[in-house]
Write a protein that holds these residues in place. Structure first.
Motif, PDB file in Angstrom:
ATOM      1  N   ALA A   3       0.836  -1.204   0.000  1.00 54.57           N
ATOM      2  CA  ALA A   3       0.000   0.000   0.000  1.00 54.57           C
ATOM      3  C   ALA A   3       0.868   1.251   0.000  1.00 54.57           C
ATOM      4  O   ALA A   3       0.602   2.211  -0.726  1.00 54.57           O
ATOM      5  CB  ALA A   3      -0.924  -0.008   1.207  1.00 54.57           C
ATOM      6  N   ARG A   4       1.924   1.268   0.784  1.00 53.51           N
ATOM      7  CA  ARG A   4       2.831   2.408   0.823  1.00 53.51           C
ATOM      8  C   ARG A   4       3.445   2.641  -0.546  1.00 53.51           C
ATOM      9  O   ARG A   4       3.523   3.769  -1.030  1.00 53.51           O
ATOM     10  CB  ARG A   4       3.932   2.181   1.857  1.00 53.51           C
ATOM     11  CG  ARG A   4       4.845   3.391   2.043  1.00 53.51           C
ATOM     12  CD  ARG A   4       6.263   2.978   2.452  1.00 53.51           C
ATOM     13  NE  ARG A   4       6.975   2.328   1.382  1.00 53.51           N
ATOM     14  CZ  ARG A   4       7.760   2.960   0.501  1.00 53.51           C
ATOM     15  NH1 ARG A   4       7.895   4.261   0.551  1.00 53.51           N
ATOM     16  NH2 ARG A   4       8.395   2.289  -0.429  1.00 53.51           N
ATOM     17  N   ASN A   5       3.858   1.572  -1.219  1.00 57.73           N
ATOM     18  CA  ASN A   5       4.475   1.691  -2.539  1.00 57.73           C
ATOM     19  C   ASN A   5       3.492   2.194  -3.591  1.00 57.73           C
ATOM     20  O   ASN A   5       3.840   3.018  -4.427  1.00 57.73           O
ATOM     21  CB  ASN A   5       5.063   0.352  -2.973  1.00 57.73           C
ATOM     22  CG  ASN A   5       6.265  -0.051  -2.130  1.00 57.73           C
ATOM     23  OD1 ASN A   5       6.838   0.765  -1.407  1.00 57.73           O
ATOM     24  ND2 ASN A   5       6.639  -1.307  -2.210  1.00 57.73           N
ATOM     25  N   VAL A   6       2.266   1.709  -3.549  1.00 53.84           N
ATOM     26  CA  VAL A   6       1.257   2.155  -4.512  1.00 53.84           C
ATOM     27  C   VAL A   6       0.962   3.637  -4.315  1.00 53.84           C
ATOM     28  O   VAL A   6       0.871   4.392  -5.282  1.00 53.84           O
ATOM     29  CB  VAL A   6      -0.041   1.315  -4.397  1.00 53.84           C
ATOM     30  CG1 VAL A   6      -1.172   1.950  -5.180  1.00 53.84           C
ATOM     31  CG2 VAL A   6       0.214  -0.098  -4.889  1.00 53.84           C
ATOM     32  N   GLY A  11       1.463   9.305  -6.883  1.00 54.21           N
ATOM     33  CA  GLY A  11       1.606  10.716  -6.551  1.00 54.21           C
ATOM     34  C   GLY A  11       1.453  11.086  -5.097  1.00 54.21           C
ATOM     35  O   GLY A  11       1.515  12.268  -4.756  1.00 54.21           O
ATOM     36  N   GLY A  12       1.271  10.120  -4.250  1.00 48.92           N
ATOM     37  CA  GLY A  12       1.161  10.407  -2.821  1.00 48.92           C
ATOM     38  C   GLY A  12       2.525  10.483  -2.181  1.00 48.92           C
ATOM     39  O   GLY A  12       3.554  10.352  -2.855  1.00 48.92           O
ATOM     40  N   PRO A  13       2.554  10.688  -0.884  1.00 47.01           N
ATOM     41  CA  PRO A  13       3.844  10.798  -0.195  1.00 47.01           C
ATOM     42  C   PRO A  13       4.608   9.480  -0.191  1.00 47.01           C
ATOM     43  O   PRO A  13       4.016   8.412  -0.130  1.00 47.01           O
ATOM     44  CB  PRO A  13       3.452  11.215   1.224  1.00 47.01           C
ATOM     45  CG  PRO A  13       2.045  10.760   1.386  1.00 47.01           C
ATOM     46  CD  PRO A  13       1.417  10.819   0.025  1.00 47.01           C
ATOM     47  N   GLN A  16       8.921   6.719   4.424  1.00 50.02           N
ATOM     48  CA  GLN A  16       9.792   5.625   4.841  1.00 50.02           C
ATOM     49  C   GLN A  16       9.258   5.065   6.152  1.00 50.02           C
ATOM     50  O   GLN A  16       9.006   5.827   7.099  1.00 50.02           O
ATOM     51  CB  GLN A  16      11.230   6.126   5.008  1.00 50.02           C
ATOM     52  CG  GLN A  16      11.835   6.635   3.716  1.00 50.02           C
ATOM     53  CD  GLN A  16      11.784   5.600   2.595  1.00 50.02           C
ATOM     54  OE1 GLN A  16      12.217   4.467   2.770  1.00 50.02           O
ATOM     55  NE2 GLN A  16      11.217   5.979   1.458  1.00 50.02           N
ATOM     56  N   ILE A  17       9.053   3.766   6.188  1.00 51.36           N
ATOM     57  CA  ILE A  17       8.547   3.130   7.400  1.00 51.36           C
ATOM     58  C   ILE A  17       9.471   1.987   7.786  1.00 51.36           C
ATOM     59  O   ILE A  17      10.066   1.336   6.915  1.00 51.36           O
ATOM     60  CB  ILE A  17       7.098   2.616   7.215  1.00 51.36           C
ATOM     61  CG1 ILE A  17       7.006   1.644   6.047  1.00 51.36           C
ATOM     62  CG2 ILE A  17       6.138   3.752   7.039  1.00 51.36           C
ATOM     63  CD1 ILE A  17       5.657   0.975   5.918  1.00 51.36           C
ATOM     64  N   PRO A  18       9.598   1.744   9.069  1.00 48.33           N
ATOM     65  CA  PRO A  18      10.463   0.636   9.504  1.00 48.33           C
ATOM     66  C   PRO A  18       9.853  -0.699   9.092  1.00 48.33           C
ATOM     67  O   PRO A  18       8.637  -0.844   9.020  1.00 48.33           O
ATOM     68  CB  PRO A  18      10.505   0.778  11.018  1.00 48.33           C
ATOM     69  CG  PRO A  18       9.427   1.719  11.393  1.00 48.33           C
ATOM     70  CD  PRO A  18       9.017   2.475  10.179  1.00 48.33           C
ATOM     71  N   SER A  64      -9.455   6.424   6.156  1.00 48.02           N
ATOM     72  CA  SER A  64     -10.485   6.200   5.140  1.00 48.02           C
ATOM     73  C   SER A  64     -10.131   6.882   3.823  1.00 48.02           C
ATOM     74  O   SER A  64     -10.505   6.407   2.749  1.00 48.02           O
ATOM     75  CB  SER A  64     -11.843   6.712   5.632  1.00 48.02           C
ATOM     76  OG  SER A  64     -12.264   5.965   6.739  1.00 48.02           O
ATOM     77  N   GLY A  65      -9.414   7.983   3.887  1.00 47.22           N
ATOM     78  CA  GLY A  65      -8.997   8.695   2.685  1.00 47.22           C
ATOM     79  C   GLY A  65      -8.144   7.871   1.752  1.00 47.22           C
ATOM     80  O   GLY A  65      -8.028   8.173   0.560  1.00 47.22           O
ATOM     81  N   ALA A  66      -7.561   6.783   2.248  1.00 53.05           N
ATOM     82  CA  ALA A  66      -6.770   5.895   1.396  1.00 53.05           C
ATOM     83  C   ALA A  66      -7.617   5.264   0.302  1.00 53.05           C
ATOM     84  O   ALA A  66      -7.092   4.799  -0.709  1.00 53.05           O
ATOM     85  CB  ALA A  66      -6.104   4.805   2.233  1.00 53.05           C
ATOM     86  N   HIS A  67      -8.940   5.284   0.469  1.00 53.03           N
ATOM     87  CA  HIS A  67      -9.825   4.708  -0.538  1.00 53.03           C
ATOM     88  C   HIS A  67      -9.916   5.562  -1.796  1.00 53.03           C
ATOM     89  O   HIS A  67     -10.655   5.239  -2.714  1.00 53.03           O
ATOM     90  CB  HIS A  67     -11.216   4.451   0.047  1.00 53.03           C
ATOM     91  CG  HIS A  67     -11.206   3.333   1.038  1.00 53.03           C
ATOM     92  ND1 HIS A  67     -11.035   3.552   2.382  1.00 53.03           N
ATOM     93  CD2 HIS A  67     -11.309   2.002   0.877  1.00 53.03           C
ATOM     94  CE1 HIS A  67     -11.038   2.388   3.003  1.00 53.03           C
ATOM     95  NE2 HIS A  67     -11.206   1.426   2.115  1.00 53.03           N
ATOM     96  N   THR A  68      -9.149   6.636  -1.851  1.00 56.75           N
ATOM     97  CA  THR A  68      -9.101   7.443  -3.067  1.00 56.75           C
ATOM     98  C   THR A  68      -8.462   6.663  -4.212  1.00 56.75           C
ATOM     99  O   THR A  68      -8.622   7.019  -5.364  1.00 56.75           O
ATOM    100  CB  THR A  68      -8.371   8.785  -2.829  1.00 56.75           C
ATOM    101  OG1 THR A  68      -8.580   9.624  -3.964  1.00 56.75           O
ATOM    102  CG2 THR A  68      -6.884   8.594  -2.616  1.00 56.75           C
TER     103      THR A  68
END
Length: 140
Positions: A3-6, A11-13, A16-18, A64-68
């Motif tokens: 999800a972070r990579n997508v 165009g999203g941020p 970097q996450i551990p 919930s905004g991730a559902h964009t």
């Protein structure tokens, strides 16, 4: 991580996450389902589930905004409306806008495995359109 990579790719941020789990060494399938939010959950149920994990209402709105971005099979939400053979629409969920529900019902009448983008306006961009669509009742 996926999800972070997508999000970064559309165009999203690029955050970097551990990596790795600090809370245990075992993953069990039986722990997954009780920790997922279902489309049939009420806001009160979501508040209770998220709250049990130390998350606030603000956190729910942000997450919930991730559902964009993303999509859903009709079988996930087709219990919210029905279209009969004459094209008449019956609502079981008044939170959907009538025109939007009709377009979903027509698409979903083909097959429950049909796929619909969760953000019909800008489905391939990480943006804040989700919130406007919710207000317009044009969102799953």
């Amino acid at each position: 991580m996926a999800a972070r990579n997508v999000v970064a790719l559309v165009g999203g941020p690029d955050i970097q996450i551990p990596k790795g789990r600090l809370d245990g060494r075992v993953s069990a399938m039986s722990n997954v389902r009780p920790n997922l939010i279902d489309t049939s959950f009420t806001v009160d149920t979501m508040i209770q589930i998220f709250g049990s994990k130390g998350l606030s209402m603000e956190d729910i709105v942000i997450l919930s905004g991730a559902h964009t971005i993303g999509s859903a099979h009709c079988s996930v939400f087709d219990d919210r409306f029905k279209i009969d053979s004459n094209g008449n629409l019956t609502f079981f969920d008044s939170t959907l806008g009538k025109d939007y529900a009709l377009s979903l019902a027509k698409k979903c009448s083909q097959s429950a495995s049909e796929v619909v983008m969760t953000d019909p306006k800008t489905p391939f961009y990480f943006d804040n359109q989700y919130y406007g669509l919710i207000l317009a009742r044009d969102f799953l």
